[in-house]
Design a protein around this motif. Structure first.
Motif, PDB file in Angstrom:
ATOM      1  N   ALA A  30       0.837  -1.202   0.000  1.00  0.00           N
ATOM      2  CA  ALA A  30       0.000   0.000   0.000  1.00  0.00           C
ATOM      3  C   ALA A  30       0.873   1.254   0.000  1.00  0.00           C
ATOM      4  CB  ALA A  30      -0.942  -0.004   1.203  1.00  0.00           C
ATOM      5  N   ALA A  31       1.949   1.212   0.768  1.00  0.00           N
ATOM      6  CA  ALA A  31       2.854   2.360   0.812  1.00  0.00           C
ATOM      7  C   ALA A  31       3.622   2.501  -0.501  1.00  0.00           C
ATOM      8  CB  ALA A  31       3.824   2.227   1.982  1.00  0.00           C
ATOM      9  N   VAL A  32       4.099   1.395  -1.050  1.00  0.00           N
ATOM     10  CA  VAL A  32       4.863   1.439  -2.308  1.00  0.00           C
ATOM     11  C   VAL A  32       3.990   1.960  -3.440  1.00  0.00           C
ATOM     12  CG1 VAL A  32       6.010  -0.009  -4.048  1.00  0.00           C
ATOM     13  CG2 VAL A  32       6.559  -0.297  -1.632  1.00  0.00           C
ATOM     14  N   ARG A  33       2.721   1.615  -3.438  1.00  0.00           N
ATOM     15  CA  ARG A  33       1.819   2.100  -4.496  1.00  0.00           C
ATOM     16  C   ARG A  33       1.674   3.622  -4.465  1.00  0.00           C
ATOM     17  NH1 ARG A  33      -1.696  -2.566  -2.938  1.00  0.00           N
ATOM     18  NH2 ARG A  33      -1.062  -4.211  -4.366  1.00  0.00           N
ATOM     19  N   ARG A  34       1.984   4.226  -3.344  1.00  0.00           N
ATOM     20  CA  ARG A  34       1.887   5.689  -3.228  1.00  0.00           C
ATOM     21  C   ARG A  34       3.145   6.386  -3.751  1.00  0.00           C
ATOM     22  NH1 ARG A  34      -0.118   6.931   2.718  1.00  0.00           N
ATOM     23  NH2 ARG A  34      -0.023   9.046   1.878  1.00  0.00           N
ATOM     24  N   LEU A  35       4.193   5.602  -4.051  1.00  0.00           N
ATOM     25  CA  LEU A  35       5.431   6.177  -4.578  1.00  0.00           C
ATOM     26  C   LEU A  35       5.256   6.496  -6.060  1.00  0.00           C
ATOM     27  CD1 LEU A  35       8.070   3.705  -3.072  1.00  0.00           C
ATOM     28  CD2 LEU A  35       7.476   5.993  -2.211  1.00  0.00           C
ATOM     29  N   PRO A  36       6.064   7.421  -6.560  1.00  0.00           N
ATOM     30  CA  PRO A  36       6.072   7.659  -8.008  1.00  0.00           C
ATOM     31  C   PRO A  36       6.527   6.386  -8.741  1.00  0.00           C
ATOM     32  CG  PRO A  36       7.208   9.437  -6.861  1.00  0.00           C
ATOM     33  CD  PRO A  36       6.914   8.377  -5.843  1.00  0.00           C
ATOM     34  N   ARG A  37       6.103   6.245  -9.975  1.00  0.00           N
ATOM     35  CA  ARG A  37       6.368   5.030 -10.746  1.00  0.00           C
ATOM     36  C   ARG A  37       7.854   4.700 -10.815  1.00  0.00           C
ATOM     37  NH1 ARG A  37       5.535   4.136 -17.136  1.00  0.00           N
ATOM     38  NH2 ARG A  37       6.215   1.985 -17.172  1.00  0.00           N
ATOM     39  N   ALA A  38       8.701   5.682 -11.060  1.00  0.00           N
ATOM     40  CA  ALA A  38      10.142   5.434 -11.189  1.00  0.00           C
ATOM     41  C   ALA A  38      10.707   4.844  -9.894  1.00  0.00           C
ATOM     42  CB  ALA A  38      10.865   6.736 -11.541  1.00  0.00           C
ATOM     43  N   GLU A  39      10.249   5.334  -8.769  1.00  0.00           N
ATOM     44  CA  GLU A  39      10.735   4.815  -7.484  1.00  0.00           C
ATOM     45  C   GLU A  39      10.175   3.409  -7.229  1.00  0.00           C
ATOM     46  OE1 GLU A  39      10.055   7.704  -4.379  1.00  0.00           O
ATOM     47  OE2 GLU A  39      11.072   9.264  -5.528  1.00  0.00           O
ATOM     48  N   ARG A  40       8.930   3.167  -7.615  1.00  0.00           N
ATOM     49  CA  ARG A  40       8.354   1.817  -7.468  1.00  0.00           C
ATOM     50  C   ARG A  40       9.180   0.810  -8.258  1.00  0.00           C
ATOM     51  NH1 ARG A  40       3.228   4.229  -8.552  1.00  0.00           N
ATOM     52  NH2 ARG A  40       3.271   3.265 -10.609  1.00  0.00           N
ATOM     53  N   GLU A  41       9.548   1.171  -9.489  1.00  0.00           N
ATOM     54  CA  GLU A  41      10.332   0.257 -10.312  1.00  0.00           C
ATOM     55  C   GLU A  41      11.697  -0.016  -9.691  1.00  0.00           C
ATOM     56  OE1 GLU A  41      10.330   2.415 -13.993  1.00  0.00           O
ATOM     57  OE2 GLU A  41       8.506   1.422 -14.714  1.00  0.00           O
ATOM     58  N   ALA A  42      12.323   1.026  -9.150  1.00  0.00           N
ATOM     59  CA  ALA A  42      13.633   0.863  -8.516  1.00  0.00           C
ATOM     60  C   ALA A  42      13.529  -0.026  -7.281  1.00  0.00           C
ATOM     61  CB  ALA A  42      14.219   2.229  -8.157  1.00  0.00           C
ATOM     62  N   VAL A  43      12.483   0.156  -6.494  1.00  0.00           N
ATOM     63  CA  VAL A  43      12.277  -0.678  -5.303  1.00  0.00           C
ATOM     64  C   VAL A  43      12.062  -2.128  -5.716  1.00  0.00           C
ATOM     65  CG1 VAL A  43      10.603  -1.194  -3.469  1.00  0.00           C
ATOM     66  CG2 VAL A  43      11.432   1.146  -3.774  1.00  0.00           C
ATOM     67  N   ALA A  44      11.219  -2.354  -6.702  1.00  0.00           N
ATOM     68  CA  ALA A  44      10.925  -3.716  -7.130  1.00  0.00           C
ATOM     69  C   ALA A  44      12.176  -4.421  -7.649  1.00  0.00           C
ATOM     70  CB  ALA A  44       9.840  -3.710  -8.200  1.00  0.00           C
ATOM     71  N   LEU A  45      12.978  -3.726  -8.428  1.00  0.00           N
ATOM     72  CA  LEU A  45      14.168  -4.350  -8.993  1.00  0.00           C
ATOM     73  C   LEU A  45      15.287  -4.496  -7.970  1.00  0.00           C
ATOM     74  CD1 LEU A  45      14.379  -2.649 -12.504  1.00  0.00           C
ATOM     75  CD2 LEU A  45      13.863  -5.037 -12.017  1.00  0.00           C
ATOM     76  N   CYS A  46      15.645  -3.409  -7.315  1.00  0.00           N
ATOM     77  CA  CYS A  46      16.845  -3.420  -6.464  1.00  0.00           C
ATOM     78  C   CYS A  46      16.606  -3.972  -5.066  1.00  0.00           C
ATOM     79  CB  CYS A  46      17.422  -2.009  -6.370  1.00  0.00           C
ATOM     80  SG  CYS A  46      17.973  -1.388  -7.973  1.00  0.00           S
ATOM     81  N   LEU A  47      15.518  -3.544  -4.422  1.00  0.00           N
ATOM     82  CA  LEU A  47      15.307  -3.974  -3.043  1.00  0.00           C
ATOM     83  C   LEU A  47      14.621  -5.335  -2.953  1.00  0.00           C
ATOM     84  CD1 LEU A  47      14.239  -0.594  -1.375  1.00  0.00           C
ATOM     85  CD2 LEU A  47      16.507  -1.649  -1.481  1.00  0.00           C
ATOM     86  N   TRP A  48      13.623  -5.582  -3.768  1.00  0.00           N
ATOM     87  CA  TRP A  48      12.872  -6.817  -3.654  1.00  0.00           C
ATOM     88  C   TRP A  48      13.468  -7.959  -4.447  1.00  0.00           C
ATOM     89  CZ3 TRP A  48       7.238  -4.620  -4.277  1.00  0.00           C
ATOM     90  CH2 TRP A  48       6.897  -3.927  -3.116  1.00  0.00           C
ATOM     91  N   SER A  49      13.998  -7.674  -5.623  1.00  0.00           N
ATOM     92  CA  SER A  49      14.494  -8.757  -6.472  1.00  0.00           C
ATOM     93  C   SER A  49      15.999  -8.900  -6.449  1.00  0.00           C
ATOM     94  CB  SER A  49      14.015  -8.551  -7.920  1.00  0.00           C
ATOM     95  OG  SER A  49      12.608  -8.609  -7.955  1.00  0.00           O
ATOM     96  N   GLY A  50      16.695  -8.020  -5.772  1.00  0.00           N
ATOM     97  CA  GLY A  50      18.132  -8.144  -5.614  1.00  0.00           C
ATOM     98  C   GLY A  50      18.941  -7.846  -6.858  1.00  0.00           C
ATOM     99  N   VAL A  51      18.357  -7.131  -7.810  1.00  0.00           N
ATOM    100  CA  VAL A  51      19.087  -6.753  -9.019  1.00  0.00           C
ATOM    101  C   VAL A  51      20.058  -5.627  -8.649  1.00  0.00           C
ATOM    102  CG1 VAL A  51      18.821  -5.764 -11.334  1.00  0.00           C
ATOM    103  CG2 VAL A  51      17.185  -7.441 -10.498  1.00  0.00           C
ATOM    104  N   GLY A  52      21.284  -5.694  -9.156  1.00  0.00           N
ATOM    105  CA  GLY A  52      22.272  -4.662  -8.883  1.00  0.00           C
ATOM    106  C   GLY A  52      21.880  -3.334  -9.541  1.00  0.00           C
ATOM    107  N   TYR A  53      22.460  -2.259  -9.024  1.00  0.00           N
ATOM    108  CA  TYR A  53      22.125  -0.935  -9.551  1.00  0.00           C
ATOM    109  C   TYR A  53      22.459  -0.818 -11.037  1.00  0.00           C
ATOM    110  CZ  TYR A  53      21.448   0.577  -4.718  1.00  0.00           C
ATOM    111  OH  TYR A  53      20.995   0.720  -3.434  1.00  0.00           O
ATOM    112  N   ALA A  54      23.603  -1.352 -11.448  1.00  0.00           N
ATOM    113  CA  ALA A  54      24.001  -1.253 -12.858  1.00  0.00           C
ATOM    114  C   ALA A  54      23.021  -2.014 -13.759  1.00  0.00           C
ATOM    115  CB  ALA A  54      25.419  -1.800 -13.041  1.00  0.00           C
ATOM    116  N   GLU A  55      22.632  -3.215 -13.337  1.00  0.00           N
ATOM    117  CA  GLU A  55      21.684  -3.997 -14.131  1.00  0.00           C
ATOM    118  C   GLU A  55      20.312  -3.320 -14.180  1.00  0.00           C
ATOM    119  OE1 GLU A  55      23.432  -5.381 -11.603  1.00  0.00           O
ATOM    120  OE2 GLU A  55      24.792  -6.772 -12.592  1.00  0.00           O
ATOM    121  N   ALA A  56      19.891  -2.772 -13.040  1.00  0.00           N
ATOM    122  CA  ALA A  56      18.602  -2.073 -12.987  1.00  0.00           C
ATOM    123  C   ALA A  56      18.629  -0.852 -13.894  1.00  0.00           C
ATOM    124  CB  ALA A  56      18.269  -1.672 -11.556  1.00  0.00           C
ATOM    125  N   ALA A  57      19.765  -0.134 -13.889  1.00  0.00           N
ATOM    126  CA  ALA A  57      19.889   1.057 -14.734  1.00  0.00           C
ATOM    127  C   ALA A  57      19.763   0.666 -16.204  1.00  0.00           C
ATOM    128  CB  ALA A  57      21.228   1.743 -14.475  1.00  0.00           C
TER     129      ALA A  57
END
Length: 190
Positions: A129-156
């Motif tokens: 519920a809190a993540v859905r309130r974030l802007p889309r770009a931040e939601r994508e970064a959270v999903a990739l980097c924090l939840w799925s463990g993708v590195g910053y370079a790969e996420a970029a």
């Protein structure tokens, strides 16, 4: 002229000759008594059903060799059921003895796992519920980097932005989630 029902002796003779309908009549006539007898011997409805089935299976297999005393099949069927009940009781006793010899250590209580899963779902619902309130770009970064463990370079590379932009988005998302979720946000968002 009244038609009388055949005796057990007559039915058994027909069964010995391979008459399945006669066997069905014997089954209909005596299965309830055999079941009740088995239930009284074992105290379990499901085991009594198994014993009844096994009893009539033996009756079918021994149709050519078994002899009925006093012209009725019921006593013979009850003896067969009693033998099956004793066999079942001995088998159950051996299973209990085997289980008694197993180490006392048991795995975790499944109820704890269920309770933990419910707690996790509840916490994840708050986080989502809190993540859905974030802007889309931040939601994508959270999903990739924090939840799925993708590195910053790969996420970029996946998002088509610079690595610095992804790091910035993750940092802003963490700060916003901390404000939205309170002091437990840092722990929950992992």
């Amino acid at each position: 002229m009244t038609q009388t029902e055949p005796t057990d002796q007559e039915l058994w003779a027909a069964v010995a000759a391979g008459d399945e309908a006669a066997f069905g009549t014997l089954f209909d006539r005596h299965s309830r008594a055999v079941y009740n007898h088995a239930f009284r011997l074992c105290g379990s409805w499901s085991v009594a059903e198994d014993i009844t089935q096994a009893t009539f299976l033996v009756a079918w297999r021994r149709r050519g060799t078994a002899r009925l005393a006093h012209g009725t099949a019921l006593p013979w069927l009850l003896v067969v059921a009693g033998n099956h009940a004793r066999t079942e009781w001995r088998s159950a006793r051996r299973r209990r003895a085997l289980l008694g010899r197993l180490p006392a250590e048991r795995g975790p209580d499944p109820a704890d796992d269920v309770a933990g899963r419910l707690d996790d779902e509840r916490a994840m619902g708050r986080i989502l519920a809190a993540v859905r309130r974030l802007p889309r770009a931040e939601r994508e970064a959270v999903a990739l980097c924090l939840w799925s463990g993708v590195g910053y370079a790969e996420a970029a590379a996946a998002l088509g932005v610079t690595e610095v932009a992804v790091r910035s988005r993750v940092s802003r998302a963490r700060a916003r989630l901390a404000a939205l979720l309170g002091p437990d946000a840092e722990e929950e968002d992992r």
